[in-house]
Design an enzyme around this catalytic site. Structure first.
Site, short mmCIF file in Angstrom:
data_model
loop_
_atom_site.label_atom_id
_atom_site.label_comp_id
_atom_site.label_asym_id
_atom_site.label_seq_id
_atom_site.Cartn_x
_atom_site.Cartn_y
_atom_site.Cartn_z
N ASP A 110 83.66 66.51 82.90
CA ASP A 110 84.61 67.72 83.15
C ASP A 110 85.73 67.19 83.86
O ASP A 110 85.90 66.34 84.84
CB ASP A 110 83.96 68.86 83.94
CG ASP A 110 84.70 70.10 84.14
OD1 ASP A 110 84.74 70.90 83.26
OD2 ASP A 110 85.61 70.34 85.08
N GLU A 126 87.89 72.00 78.68
CA GLU A 126 88.13 70.66 79.33
C GLU A 126 86.89 69.65 79.55
O GLU A 126 86.69 68.70 80.30
CB GLU A 126 88.89 70.74 80.75
CG GLU A 126 87.92 71.24 81.78
CD GLU A 126 88.05 72.86 81.72
OE1 GLU A 126 87.94 73.28 82.97
OE2 GLU A 126 88.43 73.52 80.97
#
Length: 726
Positions: free
Chosen positions: A595, A638
């Site tokens: 992440d 993301e």
């Protein structure tokens, strides 16, 4: 103190002549001087301070020997036998550790295993086995220890009167133990030093150190002068032997083999000698000296044949008669086979095809072969470990090459990379077509002709390999039941390797290799090399098949448009396959979730186009950092995920750290960007698609909770939780 000890030149000569290490240790358990040190000890303790496991052995030698006042015998964790005894220099208490030598073949074998795949694999094999010491029995240690006491007494005038008494107390402290190396090494020492007595384990050079002999030197002076010339000749012969045997460990295995054959041929005026090595439990020639140079020899005798072992024990060669139509013919040649091995295991042999009518010559050659065994075992180990390192480097290059494999020549590049690694001048790649239910040629290398129109592709070998899922390594096709070759193929050699290519246990194709340079054959080692690249190759072929089969539209359906990585749909299917494969074959497998830290604020501050650019950069760094077999995908937003086949938890953490570090060091257009990574690895209670994704996600959440820009494995969280509960 160091300078004082160096002045005792006899310690160095004694260590060299006895083939033992002599270490002088002070009260701080630090080596202040060491002679002929075992290279294993030198590597394990480069600063002479006895770290880790050595601390419990050589590290306690000073305390034990000075406390008891008696010599202390011990076998250390490395399998080396040692004798520690209390000595003094200028009234300063010291301890001499004598030995650091292998006296049992089984201990030496364990050491080689530790170097190949155990806790010593981080050390350079060239340095680790540069000076390995092997000794016939504990009696040699006892005698050398006695001589150390005498030398130290001579270096201390106040102790000189006690020299002989000290020596007598030190002698024969440990019972003589017969073992499988004793006869072999006695012969080796006799060859290297004509003054060596195998019954007592004494060396001529050491005998001269005895106090009594020194006292009688004047009385025996006349006799000594009468034998000066004879001793000089024997000394010169000993130097020649030492020079030859010592030079072997300074070269590699192949060069040593050639040197040995030339040495024996010149010494006995032979015209034809062959060195044979064990291969698949058979003896096959590695090198030929003389008339048969370039010819292949394969004996119909197993390396563990009782006749070979019996010949080795009797100190005579195994005599094999040449096959002939008339067995009674007196014109049949005899091959004299001199086995070479340690601990009753024959690993090599020297074959002499010249007539040998003198039993004395046979015994001399047997002595040479026996004395060579320890050196050749060391060189063989070096070669094996070096070969493993070479293969590992080649596999890394292969993995890197797969990253660059794309475009119109994709199939050809895949095959060329694999063929180069296997050392094949000719190869073919066949993929199964589900529509036609046949194997189809995707690429050929080195083929002199294309298959005929009416020829069924892969009918002779590839179809069998594809259907059985088992690889085939053939050294000589003429000795198989395979049908004859189609005309015009013109293979250079009769050896080949054919291997199935599988994804999640399902065969998708076959790859074939043949025509190794210089007539070399494919064997189990070749198969092992292929198996190291099989996962990477299978993934690359799977991707290539996907591109070709799906076309541009379907390809887009499994590819993330922004980053060019695979998408969630594809990775979920592959993860399911790899989990099944891991469970079925007990293979390691890891999964990581990534992440981008504070990505929402990045978008808010610099805008979505800048955020998209940042995600592209992250994807490129991930792509460049991974190995060929690893599969990266954009999971959404993301978040990225990576599937790592055949990768355990520790390896996954190392890879994740590289990715995290590379992202941190990469320059982004707007500001510094970091990532957090969570890892989960298959285990007995964690190896389903759902549980492994959930575990990686939990590890990722905890990594962000602990401050971001970090790597965290689920196993670490689990262990911490168990520790808290207990």
């Amino acid at each position: 103190m160091q300078q004082k000890l160096r002045g005792i030149s006899g310690l160095g000569r004694l260590a060299d002549s006895s083939d033992l290490a002599i270490s002088i240790v002070d009260e701080a358990s630090h080596e202040i001087s060491v002679f002929n040190n075992n290279s294993i000890c030198q590597n394990l303790n480069p600063d002479r301070g006895f770290d880790t496991q050595c601390a419990a052995f050589c590290g306690t030698a000073f305390t034990k020997a000075t406390k008891t006042g008696q010599p202390v015998s011990f076998t250390c964790h490395a399998g080396l036998e040692c004798l520690a005894l209390s000595v003094k220099v200028s009234d300063k208490p010291l301890v001499a550790i004598v030995g650091r030598t292998f006296t049992k073949a089984e201990n030496y074998r364990k050491a080689t295993e530790r170097a190949i795949s155990g806790d010593w694999d981080a050390y350079s094999p060239e340095e680790l086995f540069q000076n390995v010491l092997l000794t016939s029995s504990s009696a040699v240690l006892d005698q050398t220890a006695a001589d150390v006491v005498i030398l130290m007494a001579e270096a201390n005038p106040e102790l000189e009167d006690k020299g002989e008494a000290a020596a007598s107390e030190t002698k024969l402290l440990v019972p003589v133990e017969q073992n499988d190396m004793e006869a072999l090494l006695n012969i080796a020492k006799y060859n290297a030093d004509p003054g060596y007595d195998p019954n007592t384990g004494r060396h001529g050079a050491i005998l001269e150190l005895k106090t009594q002999e020194k006292a009688n030197k004047t009385e025996q002076g006349g006799k000594a002068n009468n034998g000066t010339k004879r001793r000089e000749q024997r000394t010169e012969q000993a130097r020649a032997w030492r020079s030859f045997f010592g030079s072997l460990l300074k070269t590699d295995y192949v060069q040593a083999v050639d040197s040995i054959l030339e040495f024996i041929a010149r010494k006995h005026n032979f015209s034809t000698l062959i060195w044979l090595d064990k291969k698949d439990n058979r003896l096959e020639n590695r090198s030929v000296y003389g008339k048969m140079n370039g010819r292949k020899v394969r004996l119909s005798i197993a390396s563990d044949d009782a006749r070979l072992i019996d010949a080795s024990q009797k100190g005579l060669p195994l005599e094999l008669k040449e096959r002939a139509e008339n067995p009674a013919s007196e014109n049949r040649r005899t091959m004299y086979l001199f086995p070479i091995g340690v601990s009753g295991h024959v690993s090599s042999a020297v074959a002499v095809l010249d007539p040998i009518g003198n039993d004395g010559i046979k015994k001399q050659i047997t002595r040479i072969c026996n004395s060579l065994a320890p050196q050749m075992e060391i060189l063989r180990l070096r070669s094996e470990v070096s070969k493993g390192e070479t293969i590992a480097a080649a596999v890394r290059r292969f993995s890197e090459s797969l990253k660059r494999t794309d475009g119109e020549d994709l199939w050809l590049n895949l095959l060329q990379n694999a063929a180069e690694l296997l050392g094949a001048e000719r190869a073919s790649l066949l993929i199964f077509n589900k529509k036609t239910e046949n194997l189809e040629i995707k690429s050929l290398i080195g083929a002199r002709s294309e298959p005929l129109d009416d020829e069924t592709v892969g009918e002779r070998v590839s179809k069998i390999v594809f259907e059985t899922g088992e690889p085939i390594a053939v050294s000589d096709i003429s000795k198989t039941v395979l049908p004859p070759l189609p005309p015009g193929r013109r293979y250079k050699t009769s050896s080949f390797l054919s291997c199935p290519i599988s994804i999640a246990g399902q065969a998708i194709g076959v790859i074939n290799f043949t025509d190794k340079p210089f007539g070399e054959t494919f064997d189990k080692h070749s198969l092992e090399i292929f198996q190291t690249i099989a996962p990477q190759l299978a993934v690359a072929i799977d991707r290539a098949s996907l591109k070709e089969k799906a076309g541009e539209f379907e390809q887009l359906s499994v590819t993330d448009a922004l980053t060019g990585l695979l998408n969630r749909r594809y990775i979920e299917e592959r993860l399911t396959e790899e989990v099944k494969r891991s469970n079925r074959h007990a293979l390691p497998m890891s999964f990581m979730m990534i992440d981008v830290d504070f990505f929402k604020s990045y978008n808010d501050e610099f805008g979505h186009p800048a955020g998209d650019e940042a995600l592209k950069i992250v994807a490129n760094v991930v792509r460049e950092t991974l190995r060929g077999a690893d599969v990266a995908a954009r999971f959404g937003g993301e978040e990225f995920v990576i599937l790592l086949p055949q990768t355990n938890g520790d390896e996954a953490v190392a890879i994740a750290e590289r990715i995290r570090s590379n992202i941190e060091e990469t320059k982004f257009p707007q500001r510094r960007v970091t990532i957090s990574i969570g890892i989960a690895s298959c285990s007995a209670d964690l190896c389903s698609t759902e549980t492994i994704v959930a575990a990686a996600d939990e590890a990722l959440y905890e990594a962000k909770h602990r401050g971001r820009n970090r790597v965290l494995a689920f196993e670490e969280i689990k262990l911490a939780s168990q520790s808290t509960v207990s």
